[in-house]
Design a protein around this motif. Sequence first.
Motif, PDB file in Angstrom:
ATOM      1  N   ILE A 104      16.275  24.545  45.104  1.00  0.00           N
ATOM      2  CA  ILE A 104      16.664  24.630  43.632  1.00  0.00           C
ATOM      3  C   ILE A 104      16.394  23.177  43.214  1.00  0.00           C
ATOM      4  O   ILE A 104      17.246  22.329  43.626  1.00  0.00           O
ATOM      5  CB  ILE A 104      17.944  25.362  43.009  1.00  0.00           C
ATOM      6  N   ASN A 105      15.850  22.886  41.952  1.00  0.00           N
ATOM      7  CA  ASN A 105      15.722  21.506  41.399  1.00  0.00           C
ATOM      8  C   ASN A 105      16.488  21.655  40.036  1.00  0.00           C
ATOM      9  O   ASN A 105      16.242  22.457  39.186  1.00  0.00           O
ATOM     10  CB  ASN A 105      14.152  21.247  41.067  1.00  0.00           C
ATOM     11  N   VAL A 106      17.125  20.456  39.805  1.00  0.00           N
ATOM     12  CA  VAL A 106      17.605  20.089  38.564  1.00  0.00           C
ATOM     13  C   VAL A 106      16.277  19.104  37.653  1.00  0.00           C
ATOM     14  O   VAL A 106      16.601  17.925  38.414  1.00  0.00           O
ATOM     15  CB  VAL A 106      18.892  19.482  38.623  1.00  0.00           C
ATOM     16  N   HIS A 107      15.883  19.512  36.748  1.00  0.00           N
ATOM     17  CA  HIS A 107      14.847  18.419  35.952  1.00  0.00           C
ATOM     18  C   HIS A 107      15.396  18.205  34.660  1.00  0.00           C
ATOM     19  O   HIS A 107      15.846  19.286  33.969  1.00  0.00           O
ATOM     20  CB  HIS A 107      13.452  19.261  36.205  1.00  0.00           C
ATOM     21  N   ALA A 108      15.307  17.013  34.205  1.00  0.00           N
ATOM     22  CA  ALA A 108      15.830  16.752  32.938  1.00  0.00           C
ATOM     23  C   ALA A 108      14.874  16.753  31.917  1.00  0.00           C
ATOM     24  O   ALA A 108      14.690  15.813  31.077  1.00  0.00           O
ATOM     25  CB  ALA A 108      16.398  15.040  33.032  1.00  0.00           C
ATOM     26  N   SER A 109      14.288  17.867  31.672  1.00  0.00           N
ATOM     27  CA  SER A 109      13.554  18.402  30.464  1.00  0.00           C
ATOM     28  C   SER A 109      13.911  19.918  30.245  1.00  0.00           C
ATOM     29  O   SER A 109      14.183  20.545  31.153  1.00  0.00           O
ATOM     30  CB  SER A 109      12.244  17.758  30.439  1.00  0.00           C
ATOM     31  N   LEU A 110      13.324  20.254  29.086  1.00  0.00           N
ATOM     32  CA  LEU A 110      12.863  21.815  28.914  1.00  0.00           C
ATOM     33  C   LEU A 110      11.471  22.192  29.472  1.00  0.00           C
ATOM     34  O   LEU A 110      10.585  22.145  28.538  1.00  0.00           O
ATOM     35  CB  LEU A 110      13.199  22.130  27.507  1.00  0.00           C
ATOM     36  N   LEU A 111      11.377  22.350  30.476  1.00  0.00           N
ATOM     37  CA  LEU A 111      10.191  22.557  31.201  1.00  0.00           C
ATOM     38  C   LEU A 111       9.517  23.847  30.456  1.00  0.00           C
ATOM     39  O   LEU A 111      10.158  24.775  29.940  1.00  0.00           O
ATOM     40  CB  LEU A 111      10.303  22.890  32.846  1.00  0.00           C
ATOM     41  N   PRO A 112       8.219  23.865  30.239  1.00  0.00           N
ATOM     42  CA  PRO A 112       7.081  22.917  30.935  1.00  0.00           C
ATOM     43  C   PRO A 112       6.871  21.702  30.188  1.00  0.00           C
ATOM     44  O   PRO A 112       6.006  20.802  30.553  1.00  0.00           O
ATOM     45  CB  PRO A 112       5.921  23.966  30.980  1.00  0.00           C
TER      46      PRO A 112
END
Length: 309
Positions: A104-112
């Motif tokens: 599980i990844n925490v990514h700092a944007s509202l993907l995509p």
Amino acid sequence: MDIIFLGTPEFAVPTLERILAAGHSVPLVVTQPDRPKGRKQELTPSPVKAAALRHKVPVYQPERIRRPEAVQYLSEFKPDAMVVVGYGQIIPQVVIDMAPLGIINVHASLLPELRGAGPIQWSIARGFERTGVTTMRINAGLDTGDILLQWETPIGENETAPELSVRLAEAGADLLVRTLAELLAGQVQPEPQNDTFATYAPIIKKDDGRIDWKDPAHRIHNLIRGLQPWPGAQTSFRGQSLHLWRSRLVPQRWDLPPGTLVSERGVFAIGGDGAALELLEVQLEGRKKMMADVFANGHRLTHADRLGA
């Protein structure tokens, strides 16, 4: 839940600490090898390694996580899940497949939106009004995995990338712990990303910080806020490199060429649209940061002075 944590930067530290505070077991933290830093180039541990050692969590620092010996070592832990936050290496499929709940990844944007290495900086530099954090399941693509949960927030008019990073790191930590709880309870429905709406936030290069004074003032203001702490927004002044660190948009306008400096109850630079940008903090090559009015007083500005000329 047994969780292997993979991360490197300061942004990842709140997530690691929140996982531990929530009562999960973290038998191993994986982070990048110590790197030379500072003038003396002394080997320095990553922020995540420092946090792991504070919490007495074992640390593993493979030069390449895809090497057979690293894969074999990780496989011995048999974790329920892995969590990755800004680890800094591409994770091979054999590692992705190790944990039943996946990585599980925490990514700092509202993907995509803003897939890639620099979502916080580019969200500001490109003038986004809103951003957020996303938890997703890692797959073999670049930030293309199924979305689990998202959290959204406005970006402040004068908010800088370091300031936004602090907010998103804390929000991402909360979202990750919530994601783990809802995965265990079977309450999360993974949602495939719509590639039609994908945008990209590539690795930032030094030249990305070069200011073009033909751009509108608001775009230059966004660049100054967004490309911090590195490379910073750069221009030239009387043949020397000048970094602009803080600015704000103002209603004043002058009919002067782009880049012209105006020192009248403040220090202003003219954008390509004729709008003015008030300069608040600058740094001349080889000097310390200083308030713009101190800089102006020391250099006796005239309307003949143009940034970037």
